[in-house]
Design a protein around this motif. Structure first.
Motif, mmCIF file in Angstrom:
data_model
loop_
_atom_site.group_PDB
_atom_site.id
_atom_site.type_symbol
_atom_site.label_atom_id
_atom_site.label_comp_id
_atom_site.label_asym_id
_atom_site.label_seq_id
_atom_site.Cartn_x
_atom_site.Cartn_y
_atom_site.Cartn_z
ATOM 1 N N CYS A 110 9.624 0.409 16.581
ATOM 2 C CA CYS A 110 8.004 -0.646 17.084
ATOM 3 C C CYS A 110 6.755 0.629 17.305
ATOM 4 O O CYS A 110 5.633 0.617 16.818
ATOM 5 C CB CYS A 110 7.608 -2.142 17.764
ATOM 6 N N GLN A 111 7.550 1.196 18.244
ATOM 7 C CA GLN A 111 6.035 2.308 18.472
ATOM 8 C C GLN A 111 5.840 3.233 17.084
ATOM 9 O O GLN A 111 5.023 3.530 16.930
ATOM 10 C CB GLN A 111 6.610 2.695 19.863
ATOM 11 N N ASN A 112 6.487 3.212 16.354
ATOM 12 C CA ASN A 112 6.732 4.333 15.523
ATOM 13 C C ASN A 112 5.760 3.403 14.582
ATOM 14 O O ASN A 112 5.059 4.221 13.347
ATOM 15 C CB ASN A 112 8.376 4.436 14.010
ATOM 16 N N ALA A 113 6.656 2.548 14.117
ATOM 17 C CA ALA A 113 5.546 1.604 13.399
ATOM 18 C C ALA A 113 4.220 1.653 13.974
ATOM 19 O O ALA A 113 3.206 1.848 13.025
ATOM 20 C CB ALA A 113 6.550 0.686 13.318
ATOM 21 N N GLY A 114 3.526 1.544 14.280
ATOM 22 C CA GLY A 114 2.015 1.098 14.919
ATOM 23 C C GLY A 114 1.562 2.716 15.090
ATOM 24 O O GLY A 114 0.553 2.497 14.019
ATOM 25 N N LEU A 115 1.773 3.530 15.293
ATOM 26 C CA LEU A 115 1.455 5.249 15.017
ATOM 27 C C LEU A 115 1.290 5.317 13.192
ATOM 28 O O LEU A 115 0.451 5.944 12.883
ATOM 29 C CB LEU A 115 2.389 6.172 15.755
ATOM 30 N N LYS A 116 2.459 4.949 12.690
ATOM 31 C CA LYS A 116 2.702 5.586 11.405
ATOM 32 C C LYS A 116 1.479 4.741 10.402
ATOM 33 O O LYS A 116 0.784 5.577 9.606
ATOM 34 C CB LYS A 116 3.626 4.563 10.871
ATOM 35 N N GLY A 117 1.149 3.380 10.909
ATOM 36 C CA GLY A 117 -0.003 2.610 10.796
ATOM 37 C C GLY A 117 -1.310 3.180 10.712
ATOM 38 O O GLY A 117 -2.177 3.287 9.447
ATOM 39 N N TYR A 118 -1.796 3.862 11.952
ATOM 40 C CA TYR A 118 -3.255 4.317 12.480
ATOM 41 C C TYR A 118 -3.351 5.809 11.885
ATOM 42 O O TYR A 118 -4.065 6.017 11.466
ATOM 43 C CB TYR A 118 -2.239 3.993 13.897
ATOM 44 N N VAL A 119 -1.901 6.903 11.908
ATOM 45 C CA VAL A 119 -1.873 7.678 11.134
ATOM 46 C C VAL A 119 -2.549 7.523 9.663
ATOM 47 O O VAL A 119 -2.911 8.412 9.264
ATOM 48 C CB VAL A 119 -0.733 8.379 11.556
ATOM 49 N N GLN A 120 -1.598 6.889 9.149
ATOM 50 C CA GLN A 120 -2.039 7.003 7.455
ATOM 51 C C GLN A 120 -3.203 6.356 7.026
ATOM 52 O O GLN A 120 -3.894 6.329 6.049
ATOM 53 C CB GLN A 120 -0.743 5.718 6.912
ATOM 54 N N SER A 121 -3.808 5.749 8.465
ATOM 55 C CA SER A 121 -4.930 5.028 7.339
ATOM 56 C C SER A 121 -6.014 5.776 8.054
ATOM 57 O O SER A 121 -7.599 5.746 7.366
ATOM 58 C CB SER A 121 -5.529 3.799 8.827
ATOM 59 N N LYS A 122 -5.460 7.106 8.751
ATOM 60 C CA LYS A 122 -6.692 8.339 8.314
ATOM 61 C C LYS A 122 -6.235 9.848 7.425
ATOM 62 O O LYS A 122 -6.581 10.346 7.429
ATOM 63 C CB LYS A 122 -6.432 8.920 10.149
ATOM 64 N N ASN A 123 -4.830 8.809 7.148
ATOM 65 C CA ASN A 123 -4.680 9.682 6.290
ATOM 66 C C ASN A 123 -4.744 11.473 6.414
ATOM 67 O O ASN A 123 -4.357 12.167 5.563
ATOM 68 C CB ASN A 123 -5.785 10.406 4.968
ATOM 69 N N LEU A 124 -3.440 11.159 7.638
ATOM 70 C CA LEU A 124 -3.834 12.296 8.663
ATOM 71 C C LEU A 124 -1.725 13.345 8.612
ATOM 72 O O LEU A 124 -0.752 13.295 9.367
ATOM 73 C CB LEU A 124 -3.019 12.875 9.629
ATOM 74 N N GLU A 125 -0.898 11.988 7.524
ATOM 75 C CA GLU A 125 0.415 11.448 8.190
ATOM 76 C C GLU A 125 1.352 13.397 7.547
ATOM 77 O O GLU A 125 2.329 12.985 7.681
ATOM 78 C CB GLU A 125 1.210 10.622 7.360
ATOM 79 N N GLU A 126 0.734 13.881 6.866
ATOM 80 C CA GLU A 126 1.551 15.626 5.992
ATOM 81 C C GLU A 126 2.312 15.588 6.675
ATOM 82 O O GLU A 126 3.221 16.228 6.795
ATOM 83 C CB GLU A 126 0.114 16.280 5.635
ATOM 84 N N ASN A 127 1.854 16.465 8.581
ATOM 85 C CA ASN A 127 2.393 17.296 9.107
ATOM 86 C C ASN A 127 2.947 16.256 10.803
ATOM 87 O O ASN A 127 3.531 16.651 11.232
ATOM 88 C CB ASN A 127 1.615 18.251 9.659
#
Ligand code: FAD
Length: 368
Positions: free
Chosen positions: A164-181
């Motif tokens: 669930c922590q991964n899910a929250g952070l994933k949503g946040y990072v995706q919303s900023k388009n920063l997931e590449e690294n």
């Protein structure tokens, strides 16, 4: 807006809502069981709805991957690493690979009062503090900004935590388009115990044994095995003496009265994971491949995405691993199939706790 969630069962406390709020109107506050929930300042709220939009409970697919994982059995080659890891040392191998690229690792640490919090590590000394399981819900609220900053600087980032922590952070990072690294690593997760009961238990430990110097929930003084998980809590006092005290683990794993309400409604107890890679204990390996069993621990690894698979393939120098059949790995892992079911006495536990305190409840459990 009044509330992000309708019932507590539908809030995992990841803090994505508080971090995405454009006007900082959300504060994560502990409830009577000690779990964090978002509290909205209605005067400051601009009703943009971003907090609800980002919540893992409402997001499309709950931020889970759509493909099925590959399963591996794995064990670190170093005895020292195995001795200081909960399972087979997969986390150390993964984080070493990221640190070697001058990357950053996030994981759960104890603060100076043994509260469990997520921290940032940039070298092996800091990373070593993140090793081994701390069976208490960790606070990740304050790492979102730091992860964002690292990703903006093009650093490779490994985040480790509950699904669930991964899910929250994933949503946040995706919303900023920063997931590449960003490399996400979720744990197989039984449930997360209450930080309040943990802090009360720490007081009892200090009263019983004296000032605490170190704590290990998964000491390898106990040979690695599923039944021994319940007996592996060791603490060291400032006098240098060691004590095994399994009363907290009993509440967590046997009585099952101290987990977060949302654990019973967990969205992440199936094969479709939130992380690129998943790590856990390879329970049952002795039945399927006795030569792979090791009293110092064996890891189960799931690679859930191409990114996760690529990360694992770079670890051959540190980690001995081999593909396994999914049926075998799933057979012993309830948390890849169903969520924890709370016993009827959970409610009674909390009522008695409010009335009499933890010491009373521990005595009651012991006298059973
Ligand atoms: C609350 C909890 C429940 C778990 N339930 C299961 C289970 O049911 N089945 C199973 O197979 N495995 C479970 N695990 C995972 C297992 O205990 C090991 O953490 C995992 O196998 C990694 O072991 P390792 O040897 O690779 O690395 P270790 O060095 O032991 O790495 C520990 C890793 O766990 C993370 N971590 C430790 N404590 C916390 C915490 N409180 N919150 C978030 N992250 C944390 C660290 O950041 C680090 O990445 C659970 C872990 C936790 C924390």
């Amino acid at each position: 807006m009044k509330q992000v969630f309708e019932e507590k069962r539908h809030c995992c406390g990841c803090g994505a809502c508080a971090n995405i709020c454009p006007v900082k109107a959300i504060d994560m506050q502990g409830d009577e069981e000690g779990f964090l929930y978002p509290k909205i300042d209605e005067d400051a709220c601009v009703d943009c709805g971003k907090c609800v939009e980002i919540c893992p409970f409402f997001a499309e697919n709950n931020y889970k991957n759509t493909t099925l994982p590959l399963y591996y059995v794995a064990k670190h080659i170093s005895e020292e690493v195995l001795m200081h890891s909960a399972s087979g040392g997969a986390f150390t191998a993964l984080s070493d690979a990221v640190l070697a690229e001058k990357g950053v690792v996030y994981g759960a640490d104890f603060d100076e009062h043994f509260k469990v919090v997520h921290r940032r590590a940039v070298n092996s000394e800091e990373r070593d503090r993140l090793r081994t399981s701390k069976y208490v819900q960790s606070d990740i609220t304050y790492i979102y900004a730091s992860v964002e900053e690292d990703l903006r600087q093009n650093k490779m980032v490994l985040f480790t935590g509950t699904p669930c922590q991964n899910a929250g952070l994933k949503g946040y990072v995706q919303s900023k388009n920063l997931e590449e690294n960003l490399y996400l690593c979720d744990l197989l997760c039984h449930s997360v115990p209450s930080p309040l009961i943990w802090s009360e238990f720490l007081k009892i430990l200090t009263k019983t044994y004296g000032a605490i110097a170190a704590i290990n929930f998964r000491s390898k003084n106990m040979p690695w095995s599923r039944p021994n998980c319940k007996k592996a809590f060791y603490l060291k006092t400032v006098l240098g003496s060691h004590h095994a005290d399994n009363r907290f683990l009993r509440l967590f794993l046997e009585e099952q009265t101290i987990a977060r309400p949302s654990c019973e409604a967990c969205l992440f107890t199936d094969e479709k994971r939130t992380g690129d890679i998943t790590i856990g204990d390879y329970w049952g390996i002795e039945k399927y491949d006795a030569a792979r069993y090791d009293a110092l621990g064996v890891s189960l690894i799931l690679t859930n995405t191409a990114k996760g698979e690529q990360l694992l393939q770079g670890l051959a120098g540190e980690l001995r691993y081999e593909r396994r059949d999914s049926k075998e790995a799933l057979a012993e892992q309830q948390r890849l199939r169903t969520a924890i079911k709370f016993p009827p006495q959970r409610e009674q536990f909390w009522l008695l706790y409010q009335k009499h305190g933890l010491e009373y409840l521990l005595e009651k459990t012991e006298s059973k």
